[in-house]
Structures are given as structure tokens and as C-alpha cells.
Design a protein around this motif. Structure first.
Motif, short mmCIF file in Angstrom:
data_model
loop_
_atom_site.label_atom_id
_atom_site.label_comp_id
_atom_site.label_asym_id
_atom_site.label_seq_id
_atom_site.Cartn_x
_atom_site.Cartn_y
_atom_site.Cartn_z
N LEU A 189 41.38 65.04 29.20
CA LEU A 189 39.92 65.08 29.33
C LEU A 189 39.44 66.44 29.81
O LEU A 189 38.37 66.92 29.40
N ALA A 190 40.24 67.11 30.65
CA ALA A 190 39.87 68.46 31.12
C ALA A 190 39.91 69.46 29.97
O ALA A 190 39.08 70.37 29.89
N ARG A 191 40.85 69.29 29.05
CA ARG A 191 40.98 70.22 27.92
C ARG A 191 39.96 69.94 26.82
O ARG A 191 39.42 70.87 26.22
N HIS A 192 39.69 68.68 26.54
CA HIS A 192 38.93 68.33 25.35
C HIS A 192 37.56 67.72 25.63
O HIS A 192 36.80 67.47 24.69
N GLY A 193 37.26 67.48 26.90
CA GLY A 193 35.98 66.89 27.22
C GLY A 193 36.05 65.37 27.24
O GLY A 193 36.98 64.76 26.72
N ARG A 194 35.02 64.78 27.85
CA ARG A 194 34.98 63.34 28.02
C ARG A 194 33.95 62.73 27.07
O ARG A 194 32.74 62.94 27.25
N PRO A 195 34.39 61.97 26.08
CA PRO A 195 33.43 61.37 25.15
C PRO A 195 32.52 60.38 25.87
O PRO A 195 32.96 59.65 26.76
N GLN A 196 31.24 60.34 25.46
CA GLN A 196 30.25 59.45 26.06
C GLN A 196 29.85 58.31 25.12
O GLN A 196 29.32 57.30 25.57
N HIS A 197 30.06 58.52 23.83
CA HIS A 197 29.64 57.57 22.81
C HIS A 197 30.76 57.44 21.79
O HIS A 197 31.50 58.41 21.54
N PRO A 198 30.93 56.26 21.16
CA PRO A 198 32.01 56.12 20.17
C PRO A 198 31.99 57.17 19.07
O PRO A 198 33.06 57.58 18.59
#
Length: 322
Positions: free
Chosen positions: A175-184
Motif C-alpha cells: 500500500l505504501a508503494r502503490h497507494g490505497r484504493p478507495q473504490h472498486p
């Protein structure tokens, strides 16, 4: 009067067909390998057809063997049931219980609790069959099956043991490398690790509390037909995966994995005991049912109620999920 069927040979054939091994069947039946081999040969002579292809390394059912396998399993199960009913007259559980369970769940959660059951019921044995494929309980001669699913209506009898949560998870490093998705829809830009035994392995479904649903096609570097096979890639930070809580609850507790998109959930599922129709059940089966109910209704990952916010999957999607 016509001669009676060779019930012993049919029973021996059923055991060999189940294990595809003369040696394992002989061990299970407490017979010599030669006795098992002679019984199968006797049945083949009586039927006028070979039931197995035999090589030095492999044993496989012939077409005739595959056709006879289900009938043989049914005969063996009927004989065991008749004997168990007679033995049950004194109320003491005894005999063998054939239990089918999913592979990962069976290894991690069923096998560890069985010693307590066997210690409490010294005259009962358990034949544990592990497979991620959906097993035909009636045709396979099973007394019980554990299935983790939202089950459609069927002729089988179902007893729900507990809800099973499922979550989209990833490592903190991923998640630190690629970001945290918020929506499917955000998952289209992420590596998704897939489970191949889902009825729709090429589609993921998420719903939220407002009743919105999103279906997407996951894409990633790995898909496997066993949940445990995904764990190393998931823990190595190679992608996200939808996993049942019983496989990840310790990783979540330790922080090795984190839940992602908690407002969007996969369809709810439950741990179910599935039984062939008909009564009465032998005492040995009733004893194992009661034991499994106690063991899994209080498991640390168990949910008292399946999460209500997501709709049930369609019948085509409602097969065992792990």
C-alpha cells in the motif's frame, strides 16, 4: 435362487477407487494387499470387465471402473450405516464418520480440533477428505461436509455454524508503494491475486451499505486453486487479494496485512455443515456435528451473523468459495 452379490469385493473396490491405491486400501481395511487385490480381481471376473488400469507407477479407473465407483461407494455407505444403526442401539457412538472439507480450512482448522473429538469418542474414527472442489456427498458416501459459501437451495440438509467475513487485504509495504484504493474501480490499476475455484474467478463483486454494487475483472501476477498458495505472494507484497478471515485473522492482528476498502465488501458467506437427506443419523455422526458446532461457533475469526450490507450472490456464484 440367484447367487448373492459379492458385497465384500464391492466394498474393497470402493476403498481402492477412493484412494487409487491397493496399499492404502489394504491399510484402511486392515487386510493384506494380496487380499485386496484378489477381491478386486474377483469382482472384475464377475463383471467381465477391468476396473483399473495398472502400471508399475500408477493406478487409474477404467471407464467401467468409473461407472461402478458411485454404486460401490453407495453400497459401502449403506452397509456401514446399517451396521452403525445396529451398534447405536446401546447409545454409544462408534464406527467411522466420513467428513469432506475444503483443503486450506481443513488443514488449518479442522485437523487441529479432531484430536479432542477422537479422545472423547474412543470408538469413533474419522475419514477426513480434503478438497477445494465441491464434493458429491451422496455419490461419494460422505456423512458430512463442511462448505464455506452462501449456499443455494438443494436436497441436502444444511446447518449454519457461523458467518465468515471476507476482506480485500494487502501488506503495508504494498500500500505504501502503490497507494490505497478507495473504490472498486481503483483496483483496475492494482495487482490482484485471484482464487481459481470461485465460480466466477474472472470477476470480483463488491457492495456497500448504500446498496451499490460494482463488478470488476481483476488482473494480477498470480491465480491459484488453493487459498494458502496465494499467501506467500500476498505477504511478499506482490498484490491485493480477497481472503476469508479464517486465513488472515492472525496476519491482521499482527499488522502483517491490512484491510483495504472497508466500506466495500464481497458477498457474505458462512461456514455450513452439509448433510445428505434422511433420518435418523447415527450417534457417531450426531456426536461429530455437536462437536463441530461448539468448535467453530466460538472460533476467533467467526462472525455471529454474516455481514448484512452486501447482497447474496446468484445461484451460479453460490458454490464453495474455499
Amino acid at each position: 435362487m440367484s447367487r448373492l452379490p459379492d458385497f465384500e469385493a464391492w466394498a474393497v473396490f470402493a476403498m481402492v477407487a477412493d484412494s487409487l491405491s491397493f496399499a492404502r486400501a489394504a491399510e484402511e481395511l486392515s487386510l493384506s494387499k494380496a487380499t485386496v487385490s484378489k477381491a478386486v480381481a474377483r469382482l472384475e471376473a464377475r463383471l467381465g470387465a477391468r476396473l483399473f488400469h495398472r502400471t508399475s507407477r500408477r493406478l487409474a479407473l477404467t471407464e467401467a471402473g468409473r461407472a461402478a465407483r458411485e454404486d460401490a461407494a453407495a453400497l459401502l455407505a449403506a452397509g456401514e450405516a446399517a451396521e452403525a444403526r445396529a451398534l447405536d442401539a446401546n447409545g454409544t457412538p462408534r464406527g467411522r464418520v466420513r467428513l469432506a472439507a475444503p483443503m486450506s480450512f481443513g488443514i488449518a482448522h479442522v485437523a487441529p480440533v479432531l484430536p479432542d473429538f477422537l479422545a472423547a469418542h474412543r470408538q469413533v474414527s474419522v475419514d477426513l477428505h480434503l478438497s477445494d472442489a465441491v464434493v458429491d456427498l451422496v455419490g461419494g458416501g460422505f456423512d458430512l461436509g463442511l462448505r464455506i459459501a452462501a449456499l443455494p437451495d438443494s436436497s441436502l440438509r444444511v446447518r449454519r455454524l457461523c458467518g465468515v467475513g471476507r476482506s480485500l487485504v494487502a501488506t503495508p509495504a504494498y500500500l505504501a508503494r502503490h497507494g490505497r484504493p478507495q473504490h472498486p474501480e481503483d483496483l483496475k490499476a492494482h495487482a490482484c491475486l485471484g482464487y481459481a475455484y470461485l465460480p466466477t474467478p474472472d470477476r470480483w463483486l463488491f457492495s456497500n451499505a448504500a446498496g451499490e454494487s460494482v463488478t470488476l475483472v481483476p488482473d494480477g501476477p498470480l491465480r491459484a486453486n488453493n487459498a494458502d498458495a496465494l499467501a506467500p505472494a500476498l505477504r511478499a507484497g506482490l498484490g491485493l487479494a480477497v481472503q476469508p478471515d479464517f486465513t488472515i485473522w492472525e496476519d491482521l492482528k499482527s499488522g502483517r496485512l491490512e484491510r483495504v476498502m472497508p466500506d466495500w465488501q464481497p458477498p457474505p458467506i458462512a461456514l455450513n455443515l452439509v448433510m445428505p437427506p434422511g433420518l435418523p443419523r447415527p450417534a457417531r455422526v450426531s456426536a461429530l456435528i455437536a462437536f463441530l458446532e461448539r468448535a467453530f461457533s466460538t472460533a476467533p475469526w467467526a462472525q455471529a451473523e454474516t455481514a448484512p450490507q452486501a447482497p447474496l450472490p446468484s445461484p451460479a456464484e453460490a458454490q464453495a468459495l474455499t
